[in-house]
Design a protein around this motif. Structure first.
Motif, PDB file in Angstrom:
ATOM      1  N   GLN A 172      18.571  -2.915 -92.695  1.00 53.16           N
ATOM      2  CA  GLN A 172      19.752  -3.643 -92.222  1.00 53.16           C
ATOM      3  C   GLN A 172      20.556  -2.807 -91.242  1.00 53.16           C
ATOM      4  O   GLN A 172      21.086  -3.331 -90.258  1.00 53.16           O
ATOM      5  CB  GLN A 172      20.615  -4.047 -93.422  1.00 53.16           C
ATOM      6  N   LEU A 173      20.623  -1.504 -91.501  1.00 59.55           N
ATOM      7  CA  LEU A 173      21.339  -0.604 -90.594  1.00 59.55           C
ATOM      8  C   LEU A 173      20.645  -0.546 -89.238  1.00 59.55           C
ATOM      9  O   LEU A 173      21.318  -0.529 -88.198  1.00 59.55           O
ATOM     10  CB  LEU A 173      21.420   0.794 -91.210  1.00 59.55           C
ATOM     11  N   GLN A 174      19.321  -0.536 -89.240  1.00 58.77           N
ATOM     12  CA  GLN A 174      18.583  -0.448 -87.973  1.00 58.77           C
ATOM     13  C   GLN A 174      18.757  -1.692 -87.112  1.00 58.77           C
ATOM     14  O   GLN A 174      18.596  -1.642 -85.889  1.00 58.77           O
ATOM     15  CB  GLN A 174      17.088  -0.194 -88.230  1.00 58.77           C
TER      16      GLN A 174
ATOM     17  N   SER B 162      24.720   4.900 -96.862  1.00 60.63           N
ATOM     18  CA  SER B 162      25.096   6.244 -97.295  1.00 60.63           C
ATOM     19  C   SER B 162      25.287   6.315 -98.809  1.00 60.63           C
ATOM     20  O   SER B 162      24.900   7.293 -99.453  1.00 60.63           O
ATOM     21  CB  SER B 162      26.388   6.692 -96.595  1.00 60.63           C
ATOM     22  N   SER B 163      25.872   5.269 -99.380  1.00 61.05           N
ATOM     23  CA  SER B 163      26.150   5.266-100.818  1.00 61.05           C
ATOM     24  C   SER B 163      24.883   5.175-101.657  1.00 61.05           C
ATOM     25  O   SER B 163      24.913   5.427-102.864  1.00 61.05           O
ATOM     26  CB  SER B 163      27.089   4.107-101.172  1.00 61.05           C
TER      27      SER B 163
ATOM     28  N   VAL C  36      31.126   8.204 -90.693  1.00 59.14           N
ATOM     29  CA  VAL C  36      32.405   7.640 -91.137  1.00 59.14           C
ATOM     30  C   VAL C  36      32.156   6.354 -91.919  1.00 59.14           C
ATOM     31  O   VAL C  36      31.369   5.503 -91.514  1.00 59.14           O
ATOM     32  CB  VAL C  36      33.352   7.399 -89.945  1.00 59.14           C
ATOM     33  N   VAL C  37      32.826   6.231 -93.071  1.00 56.63           N
ATOM     34  CA  VAL C  37      32.585   5.107 -93.975  1.00 56.63           C
ATOM     35  C   VAL C  37      33.881   4.360 -94.269  1.00 56.63           C
ATOM     36  O   VAL C  37      34.969   4.818 -93.908  1.00 56.63           O
ATOM     37  CB  VAL C  37      31.945   5.600 -95.290  1.00 56.63           C
TER      38      VAL C  37
ATOM     39  N   GLN D  87      20.440   7.387 -89.138  1.00 56.40           N
ATOM     40  CA  GLN D  87      21.081   7.397 -90.458  1.00 56.40           C
ATOM     41  C   GLN D  87      22.593   7.190 -90.388  1.00 56.40           C
ATOM     42  O   GLN D  87      23.290   7.367 -91.375  1.00 56.40           O
ATOM     43  CB  GLN D  87      20.757   8.706 -91.182  1.00 56.40           C
ATOM     44  N   GLY D  88      23.071   6.801 -89.218  1.00 58.22           N
ATOM     45  CA  GLY D  88      24.483   6.445 -89.098  1.00 58.22           C
ATOM     46  C   GLY D  88      25.399   7.570 -88.667  1.00 58.22           C
ATOM     47  O   GLY D  88      26.622   7.434 -88.760  1.00 58.22           O
ATOM     48  N   GLY D  89      24.843   8.665 -88.203  1.00 60.36           N
ATOM     49  CA  GLY D  89      25.671   9.771 -87.727  1.00 60.36           C
ATOM     50  C   GLY D  89      26.163   9.531 -86.310  1.00 60.36           C
ATOM     51  O   GLY D  89      25.386   9.099 -85.451  1.00 60.36           O
TER      52      GLY D  89
END
Length: 318
Positions: free
Chosen positions: A86-88, A245-246, A154-155, A99-101
């Protein structure tokens, strides 16, 4: 009936069942003869008072604890894989890692010989703010000297209706700046954590998008970029980063008996740097330098790299 202990009433006018304990005119001790009904009522009131006090303490404790800890998420391999996919497929900033960095350096600034430092934080988290104010000036100096490659994850797990999605709005703004004015990303992050700007999680007072944009401009971000950054372009992306991340067990640490994903978390080349956010953070910069094998006096010196290199391990914590 409530009696005024400062006024002596004729004993015959007061029913014996509710007389206050005291003495008779003859000086004899008079027993407490409150009625059972009065004593029961008094005990009920006392019990309710204790419950209220305990509830206040518990709620306060939960608020403080949650400001450091993300909710424990389902972290099965299947759930992690789904979250990653889903992130991709999210609206990803051009300068972000898979990985969202959010990179705070351009391709030209990247140093393959330097370690990568990942900082996981929520802009409403008070512990993140405390650590950022102590450590991030040192990290920024290292980044500018190409001694590290600095990334921000950042979350938004502290989003609430009361906070007007502050965590999402600020994180989305940082993602936009990372993609459009990369060199000012770290400075913008630090500006959001300034002591007189970061809002209080428990007593949130609304921070407008204009105020967030003003902090970006203060950090050196181009005005046009700063204005566009608060449009929520990457709000959905931040939510997906938070979910992913969680679920990443390699990010889990144990704090006060709970094993989970916490903010702030710092990793160096994939190794978690342990930091006691509940303790004294004034020495965090020096401790971090000791962990990566860099003399604190050499921070900002481009000719000196941390001993950890790009594929080493953290040295002894000092």
């Amino acid at each position: 009936m409530v009696t005024n202990n400062n006024v002596e009433e004729p004993e015959q006018d007061v029913p014996e069942t509710i007389q206050e304990a005291g003495t008779t005119e003859a000086g004899e001790i008079r027993p407490d003869t409150h009625s059972k009904k009065e004593r029961k009522l008094r005990n009920v009131i006392l019990t309710i008072t204790v419950i209220i006090v305990v509830a206040i303490v518990v709620v306060t404790g939960v608020k403080v604890w949650n400001s450091h800890k993300a909710a424990v998420a389902e972290s099965s391999p299947e759930a992690l894989s789904k979250s990653y996919e889903q992130l991709q497929h999210a609206n990803t900033p051009e300068n972000a890692t898979k990985q969202g960095g959010l990179r705070s350096y351009t391709k030209a600034q990247y140093n393959p010989k330097a370690p990568t430092v990942e900082v996981y934080e929520d802009f409403l988290c008070p512990y993140c703010g405390k650590l950022a104010r102590e450590l991030e000036p040192t990290l920024i100096r290292m980044q500018n000297a190409r001694q590290i490659n600095l990334e921000f994850h950042v979350v938004n797990f502290l989003d609430t209706p009361q906070s007007n999605k502050y965590s999402t709005r600020t994180a989305s703004a940082v993602a936009y700046v990372s993609a459009h004015d990369t060199e000012h990303t770290a400075a913008f992050v630090s500006a959001l954590f300034e002591r007189d700007f970061q809002p209080d999680e428990n007593h949130y007072k609304d921070v407008s998008n204009d105020q967030i944009a003003a902090q970006a401009i203060k950090a050196g971000v181009n005005q046009e970029v700063a204005k566009a950054a608060v449009d929520g372009t990457y709000a959905d992306y931040i939510t997906k980063v938070t979910d992913y991340s969680s679920k990443r067990k390699e990010l889990y640490t144990t704090v006060q008996g709970t094993h989970s994903f916490f903010t702030p978390t710092i990793r160096v080349d994939g190794h978690i740097w342990p930091v006691d956010v509940f303790g004294d953070l004034s020495r965090s910069a020096k401790q971090f330098c000791g962990s990566i094998g860099l003399d604190p006096t050499k921070v900002g010196d481009p000719s000196v790299l941390p001993a950890i290199g790009s594929d080493g391990v953290l040295s002894a914590i000092k």
